[in-house]
Design an enzyme around this catalytic site. Structure first.
Site, PDB file in Angstrom:
ATOM      1  N   SER A 219       8.637 -48.148  35.515  1.00  0.00           N
ATOM      2  CA  SER A 219       9.436 -47.084  36.162  1.00  0.00           C
ATOM      3  C   SER A 219       8.646 -46.101  36.856  1.00  0.00           C
ATOM      4  O   SER A 219       7.536 -45.808  36.611  1.00  0.00           O
ATOM      5  CB  SER A 219      10.089 -46.221  35.076  1.00  0.00           C
ATOM      6  OG  SER A 219      11.402 -46.940  34.692  1.00  0.00           O
ATOM      7  N   PRO A 300      18.518 -50.252  39.100  1.00  0.00           N
ATOM      8  CA  PRO A 300      18.123 -48.922  39.348  1.00  0.00           C
ATOM      9  C   PRO A 300      18.996 -48.102  38.509  1.00  0.00           C
ATOM     10  O   PRO A 300      20.173 -48.237  38.555  1.00  0.00           O
ATOM     11  CB  PRO A 300      18.444 -48.882  40.855  1.00  0.00           C
ATOM     12  CG  PRO A 300      19.612 -49.656  41.182  1.00  0.00           C
ATOM     13  CD  PRO A 300      19.360 -51.152  40.270  1.00  0.00           C
ATOM     14  N   GLY A 301      18.037 -47.155  37.832  1.00  0.00           N
ATOM     15  CA  GLY A 301      18.681 -46.062  36.940  1.00  0.00           C
ATOM     16  C   GLY A 301      18.551 -44.756  37.796  1.00  0.00           C
ATOM     17  O   GLY A 301      19.174 -44.073  38.376  1.00  0.00           O
ATOM     18  N   ARG A 302      17.155 -44.547  37.578  1.00  0.00           N
ATOM     19  CA  ARG A 302      16.649 -43.052  37.925  1.00  0.00           C
ATOM     20  C   ARG A 302      17.076 -43.077  39.589  1.00  0.00           C
ATOM     21  O   ARG A 302      17.538 -41.967  39.922  1.00  0.00           O
ATOM     22  CB  ARG A 302      15.033 -43.141  37.948  1.00  0.00           C
ATOM     23  CG  ARG A 302      14.308 -41.872  38.474  1.00  0.00           C
ATOM     24  CD  ARG A 302      12.953 -42.151  38.513  1.00  0.00           C
ATOM     25  NE  ARG A 302      12.186 -42.978  37.490  1.00  0.00           N
ATOM     26  CZ  ARG A 302      12.008 -42.423  36.464  1.00  0.00           C
ATOM     27  NH1 ARG A 302      11.866 -41.256  36.251  1.00  0.00           N
ATOM     28  NH2 ARG A 302      11.606 -43.272  35.597  1.00  0.00           N
ATOM     29  N   CYS A 374       9.098 -23.738  20.234  1.00  0.00           N
ATOM     30  CA  CYS A 374       7.828 -23.265  19.635  1.00  0.00           C
ATOM     31  C   CYS A 374       6.473 -24.195  19.853  1.00  0.00           C
ATOM     32  O   CYS A 374       6.038 -24.758  18.815  1.00  0.00           O
ATOM     33  CB  CYS A 374       8.047 -23.150  18.205  1.00  0.00           C
ATOM     34  SG  CYS A 374       8.892 -21.344  17.884  1.00  0.00           S
ATOM     35  N   GLU A 375       6.488 -24.586  21.119  1.00  0.00           N
ATOM     36  CA  GLU A 375       5.009 -25.167  21.505  1.00  0.00           C
ATOM     37  C   GLU A 375       4.510 -24.895  22.773  1.00  0.00           C
ATOM     38  O   GLU A 375       5.239 -24.808  23.707  1.00  0.00           O
ATOM     39  CB  GLU A 375       5.137 -26.658  20.745  1.00  0.00           C
ATOM     40  CG  GLU A 375       6.038 -27.411  21.522  1.00  0.00           C
ATOM     41  CD  GLU A 375       5.977 -28.955  20.894  1.00  0.00           C
ATOM     42  OE1 GLU A 375       6.596 -29.194  19.905  1.00  0.00           O
ATOM     43  OE2 GLU A 375       5.189 -29.644  21.422  1.00  0.00           O
TER      44      GLU A 375
HETATM   45  N1  LLP Z   1      15.893 -51.997  33.561  1.00  0.00           N
HETATM   46  C1  LLP Z   1      15.374 -52.219  32.604  1.00  0.00           C
HETATM   47  C2  LLP Z   1      15.092 -53.562  31.692  1.00  0.00           C
HETATM   48  C3  LLP Z   1      14.663 -51.023  31.891  1.00  0.00           C
HETATM   49  O1  LLP Z   1      14.093 -50.958  30.886  1.00  0.00           O
HETATM   50  C4  LLP Z   1      14.486 -49.866  32.764  1.00  0.00           C
HETATM   51  C5  LLP Z   1      14.268 -48.652  32.160  1.00  0.00           C
HETATM   52  C6  LLP Z   1      15.547 -49.732  33.812  1.00  0.00           C
HETATM   53  C7  LLP Z   1      16.103 -50.988  34.223  1.00  0.00           C
HETATM   54  C8  LLP Z   1      15.784 -48.466  35.049  1.00  0.00           C
HETATM   55  O2  LLP Z   1      14.877 -48.084  35.226  1.00  0.00           O
HETATM   56  P1  LLP Z   1      14.636 -47.024  36.465  1.00  0.00           P
HETATM   57  O3  LLP Z   1      15.324 -47.647  37.601  1.00  0.00           O
HETATM   58  O4  LLP Z   1      15.554 -45.797  35.839  1.00  0.00           O
HETATM   59  O5  LLP Z   1      13.225 -46.215  36.272  1.00  0.00           O
HETATM   60  N2  LLP Z   1      12.075 -42.345  30.179  1.00  0.00           N
HETATM   61  C9  LLP Z   1      11.310 -42.673  31.090  1.00  0.00           C
HETATM   62  C10 LLP Z   1      11.654 -43.813  32.000  1.00  0.00           C
HETATM   63  C11 LLP Z   1      12.062 -44.958  30.958  1.00  0.00           C
HETATM   64  C12 LLP Z   1      12.686 -46.340  31.330  1.00  0.00           C
HETATM   65  C13 LLP Z   1      13.056 -47.296  30.730  1.00  0.00           C
HETATM   66  N3  LLP Z   1      13.507 -48.553  31.150  1.00  0.00           N
HETATM   67  C14 LLP Z   1      11.214 -41.692  32.172  1.00  0.00           C
HETATM   68  O6  LLP Z   1      11.859 -40.587  32.144  1.00  0.00           O
HETATM   69  O7  LLP Z   1      10.669 -41.675  33.283  1.00  0.00           O
END
Ligand code: LLP
Length: 450
Positions: A219, A300-302, A374-375
């Protein structure tokens, strides 16, 4: 009008009004805070929808309208309202737990457009997914191959699956969010032959329809080099499967991970440029193996959720410390912190923040925005220049907090999680309400009580 807010890191259309107040979705931060208090996640619905559409159309333009499916990765942020927007914008949905799936179900998301991920799905999660007839299950292990096949047998269906493979790629990102090297919990290794074995088992199962392969390299990735190496190895495996079994698998899922700008210096590729680049990579590799271009999916998520959202906090205290060399730093404490944004502490992520409720013409000073936990590591913005007259009661706004902010929020120090307010065309509405102390107390089991 866009004031002085960069469209690179703020939701489209965010601006400062003539009094210097940050406005999102046509509503001022001051009005939002009067109505909803702080901290709040302010989600610009039009921005979210526009990005969802943009990702979809960019990939459809490059791969052809029937040649690609864009799944929104719900782990970035999901709620019932958001799942509905995703559905209305014509995207599929990637879920990776029963909880995310339950949200999709509540939103009446069409199951055939859902892809179910996860490296350790429980049997109940698999049973619910198969019973609901989800479009795809992305199988991550030999155990799961067996569990999905048994469940499909019991349900008397043939379940469509992808196999998640690890191509052995070192993605250029933080080690906690890189996923495709060998020493990782996810998927079947191509190098060790596990992926080839999983393909053999899947093709032999009458209860499974192996549609193709899945790879997600990590990511917050800015370059296409990692995708190119992954595509090379995964398409190589498609070629080997054709040679060994005489079948050309239909689908290839390239995962998510496309980086966004959190600060001005970040420079992500546009969806259009990325789609074109990925098309070229896939085309060249497929040509070299004499394969048709498979149906491509991305997740895409982010890149959809991240830039849509701004967190607004209230300043509680300000403390200035003297550093070596005659420098100083202001510690600006806000009424949230690592419980609503763990990314700075966990991944050393960069964010920025601005004074949101008024104009200041004072000079700027080196500042650090810290939380109420608290950190020492409870830092939201490590280094930012803020006006020296910032004072308790002022509002700070942190852009680009839509992905992995609320979704990774915790109750550390028994702090209730902030609400999510959707804004559009000058109107605001709660889509996730603020958690309360009563919500948290409800989990307590009284000692010795009846
Ligand atoms: N597909 C799969 C199989 C994934 O494991 C992930 C993210 C995505 C798609 C979406 O990825 P993106 O496009 O959102 O980067 N908590 C971490 C990110 C962990 C992502 C886990 N998997 C952060 O805040 O950067």
């Amino acid at each position: 009008m866009s004031g002085d807010l960069s469209q690179k890191i703020w939701p489209r259309g965010a601006f400062r009004d003539r009094n210097g107040v940050v406005c999102i979705g046509g509503i001022s931060a001051n009005d939002l805070v009067r109505e909803f208090d702080t901290p709040i996640f302010v989600l610009d619905e039009d921005d979210f929808r526009a990005r969802a559409r943009q990702w979809r159309s960019a990939f459809e333009d490059s791969f052809g309208i029937d040649g690609v499916t864009v799944y929104y990765a719900g782990k970035a942020f999901i709620s019932v309202a958001v799942a509905k927007w995703v559905s209305e914008e014509g995207l599929g949905l990637d879920v990776c737990t029963g909880g995310e799936f339950a949200i999709a179900t509540s939103a009446d998301f069409e199951p055939s457009r859902i892809a179910f991920h996860g490296n350790n799905k429980s049997l109940v999660e698999i049973q619910n997914a198969v019973a609901a007839r989800v479009g795809l299950i992305i199988v991550d292990s030999f155990y799961e191959l067996d569990r999905v096949a048994q469940t499909a047998l019991a349900e008397e269906v043939v379940q469509k699956i992808l196999l998640r493979v690890t191509p052995g790629v070192e993605a250029h990102t933080h080690e906690f969010i890189a996923t495709a090297h060998e020493d990782v919990k996810f998927g079947f290794s191509i190098n060790t032959g596990a992926a080839g074995e999983a393909v053999r088992l899947a093709l032999a199962s009458p209860h499974l329809e192996l549609k193709g392969l899945h790879s997600h390299i990590g990511s917050q990735i800015f370059d296409t080099e990692g995708f190119e190496i992954a595509a090379h190895r995964v398409i190589g495996l498609l070629g080997a499967i054709r040679d060994e079994h005489g079948v050309e698998l239909e689908s290839l899922d390239l995962g998510g991970g496309y980086g966004i700008a959190y600060v001005e210096e970040d420079d992500p590729l546009s969806p259009e440029a990325l789609a074109q680049r990925l098309y070229e990579i896939v085309k060249v590799k497929c040509d070299s193996y004499g394969l048709e271009i498979p149906h491509i999916s991305i997740e895409p998520g982010r890149a959809i959720a991240g830039p849509s959202t701004v967190t607004i906090y209230t300043v509680g205290t300000v403390k200035t410390v003297e550093l070596d060399g005659g420098r100083s730093r202001s510690y600006v404490s806000i009424d949230g912190g690592m419980s609503d944004n763990i990314r700075t502490a966990l991944y050393d992520a960069d964010y920025t923040a601005v004074l949101a409720n008024r104009l200041s013409t004072e000079s700027l000073s080196a500042s650090r925005v810290v939380g109420k936990h608290c950190e020492t590591g409870d830092i939201v913005v490590r280094d930012v220049e803020l006006p020296i007259d910032i004072t308790p009661g002022d509002l700070l706004a942190t852009p680009a907090t839509g992905a992995y902010g609320r979704s990774m929020a915790s109750n550390y120090n028994h702090v209730p999680r902030p609400p999510v307010v959707a804004v559009s065309n000058g109107k605001a509405r709660l889509i996730v309400r603020r958690e309360t102390q009563e919500d948290l107390m409800r989990l307590e089991v009284p000692e010795g009580g009846s």
